[in-house]
Design an enzyme around this catalytic site. Structure first.
Site, PDB file in Angstrom:
ATOM      1  N   ASP A  50       6.093   4.437   5.182  1.00  0.00           N
ATOM      2  CA  ASP A  50       6.785   3.356   6.022  1.00  0.00           C
ATOM      3  C   ASP A  50       6.787   1.961   4.918  1.00  0.00           C
ATOM      4  O   ASP A  50       7.480   1.267   5.621  1.00  0.00           O
ATOM      5  CB  ASP A  50       6.194   3.107   7.507  1.00  0.00           C
ATOM      6  N   HIS A  51       6.192   2.008   3.962  1.00  0.00           N
ATOM      7  CA  HIS A  51       6.366   0.836   3.125  1.00  0.00           C
ATOM      8  C   HIS A  51       6.950   1.006   1.925  1.00  0.00           C
ATOM      9  O   HIS A  51       7.379   0.365   0.953  1.00  0.00           O
ATOM     10  CB  HIS A  51       4.747   0.379   2.965  1.00  0.00           C
ATOM     11  N   HIS A  56       0.882  -1.051   0.163  1.00  0.00           N
ATOM     12  CA  HIS A  56       0.015  -0.068   0.146  1.00  0.00           C
ATOM     13  C   HIS A  56       0.808   1.285   0.022  1.00  0.00           C
ATOM     14  O   HIS A  56       2.241   1.140  -0.129  1.00  0.00           O
ATOM     15  CB  HIS A  56      -0.969  -0.035   1.177  1.00  0.00           C
ATOM     16  N   ASP A  64      -0.252  -4.471   6.007  1.00  0.00           N
ATOM     17  CA  ASP A  64      -0.866  -3.882   7.028  1.00  0.00           C
ATOM     18  C   ASP A  64      -2.512  -4.276   7.121  1.00  0.00           C
ATOM     19  O   ASP A  64      -3.152  -3.550   7.845  1.00  0.00           O
ATOM     20  CB  ASP A  64      -0.868  -2.370   6.969  1.00  0.00           C
ATOM     21  N   HIS A  69      -7.194  -1.217   5.511  1.00  0.00           N
ATOM     22  CA  HIS A  69      -6.219  -0.265   6.134  1.00  0.00           C
ATOM     23  C   HIS A  69      -6.045   0.975   5.304  1.00  0.00           C
ATOM     24  O   HIS A  69      -6.105   2.193   5.781  1.00  0.00           O
ATOM     25  CB  HIS A  69      -5.098  -0.954   6.113  1.00  0.00           C
ATOM     26  N   HIS A 128       1.568   3.986   2.102  1.00  0.00           N
ATOM     27  CA  HIS A 128       2.020   4.616   3.253  1.00  0.00           C
ATOM     28  C   HIS A 128       3.593   4.672   3.089  1.00  0.00           C
ATOM     29  O   HIS A 128       4.284   3.691   2.837  1.00  0.00           O
ATOM     30  CB  HIS A 128       1.392   3.810   4.526  1.00  0.00           C
ATOM     31  N   HIS A 157       4.337  -5.582  10.023  1.00  0.00           N
ATOM     32  CA  HIS A 157       4.594  -5.217  11.341  1.00  0.00           C
ATOM     33  C   HIS A 157       4.915  -6.231  12.396  1.00  0.00           C
ATOM     34  O   HIS A 157       3.962  -7.157  12.276  1.00  0.00           O
ATOM     35  CB  HIS A 157       3.953  -4.032  11.541  1.00  0.00           C
TER      36      HIS A 157
END
Length: 263
Positions: free
Chosen positions: A60-61, A56, A135, A115, A58, A175
């Site tokens: 942090d990905h 996805h 996520d 998410h 975001h 995560h």
């Protein structure tokens, strides 16, 4: 199929993954935020990263994309509707599309909104199946929906896709939240023996060596799969006295997600 799980050790507790074909050494990187660790691991294993998938949009990905592409020339793959949110997407994928890695690896794309509304999980139809869940699904937990997501869509992804996968499917989430999530399960279902046993086993563990669970195990200790459990429903009434006598599964899921947001 060879799976290398990479613990980033960052504040967000990300896992990154490399999936390699044992015959050709070609590899797919999944959400390689820690590009240095991913590139180093590929070099150690003698693999060539030829593709990169973002589950996805975001940061942090996606934050490692540019560095991995610059070092390897890898093609970037993401949800077909995520192109405006992820730069440099070479291939947009939808439900049922297949990502091939080398000669031996085939990964089916699952469109799993919740998410975010542009979320892809990957399912490997191997002898022991594997799910790379980003996520959407965590060990003993579910993704949040307050940053571009939708709780009803997440419930649909759980109930109509993930819950129907084979029980021996190994879970590889984006995560490492297992200890906190098990404690949440026990706050909702204090007599859950599976959650008690697993929490005792992993308490204070090294996240880099965290257990890999199966979907069968998740259904024993993940409260987001236990929506018809009498204890879970009874405990929910303490926070949601307006719940009907027999709330439907989607209502229970939404109430659990709302509690987890504040827990």
């Amino acid at each position: 199929m060879i799976v290398e799980r990479i613990w980033t050790g960052n504040a967000y507790r990300n896992f990154n993954y490399l999936i390699a074909c044992p015959e050709t050494g070609e590899a797919l990187a999944i959400d390689p935020l820690d590009h240095e660790k991913c590139l180093s691991m590929a070099k150690v294993r003698g693999w060539q990263i030829t593709q990169l998938l973002n589950t996805h949009e975001h940061s942090d990905h996606t934050g490692g994309n540019a560095a991995v592409v610059a070092a390897t020339g890898a093609k970037v793959i993401a949800h077909y509707k995520a192109g405006s949110r992820i730069s440099g997407v070479d291939r947009g994928v939808k439900a049922g599309d297949v990502i091939k890695v080398g000669k031996t690896v085939e990964l089916e794309c699952l469109d799993t909104p919740g998410h975010t509304l542009c979320h892809i999980c990957l399912f490997a139809h191997t002898d022991q199946p594997a799910l790379f869940s980003g996520d959407t699904l965590f060990n003993a937990g579910a993704g949040n929906t307050h940053n571009g997501g939708d709780t009803d869509a997440l419930y649909d992804s759980f109930a109509h896709q993930l819950a129907r996968l084979p029980g021996n499917t190994r879970l590889y989430p984006g995560h490492e939240y297992i200890e906190s999530n098990l404690k949440f399960t026990l706050s909702r279902e204090p007599d859950n023996a599976a959650a008690q046993t697993l929490l005792a086993h992993i308490a204070g563990h090294d996240p880099a060596l965290s257990v890999v669970t199966t979907l069968h195990e998740e259904k024993q200790h993940n409260t987001f799969f236990r929506l018809d459990n009498a204890t879970v429903i009874a405990k929910l009434r303490e926070s949601f006295p307006e719940l009907p006598e027999e709330p439907d599964a989607q209502m229970v899921f939404g109430a659990l997600r709302a509690l987890r947001n504040k827990w």
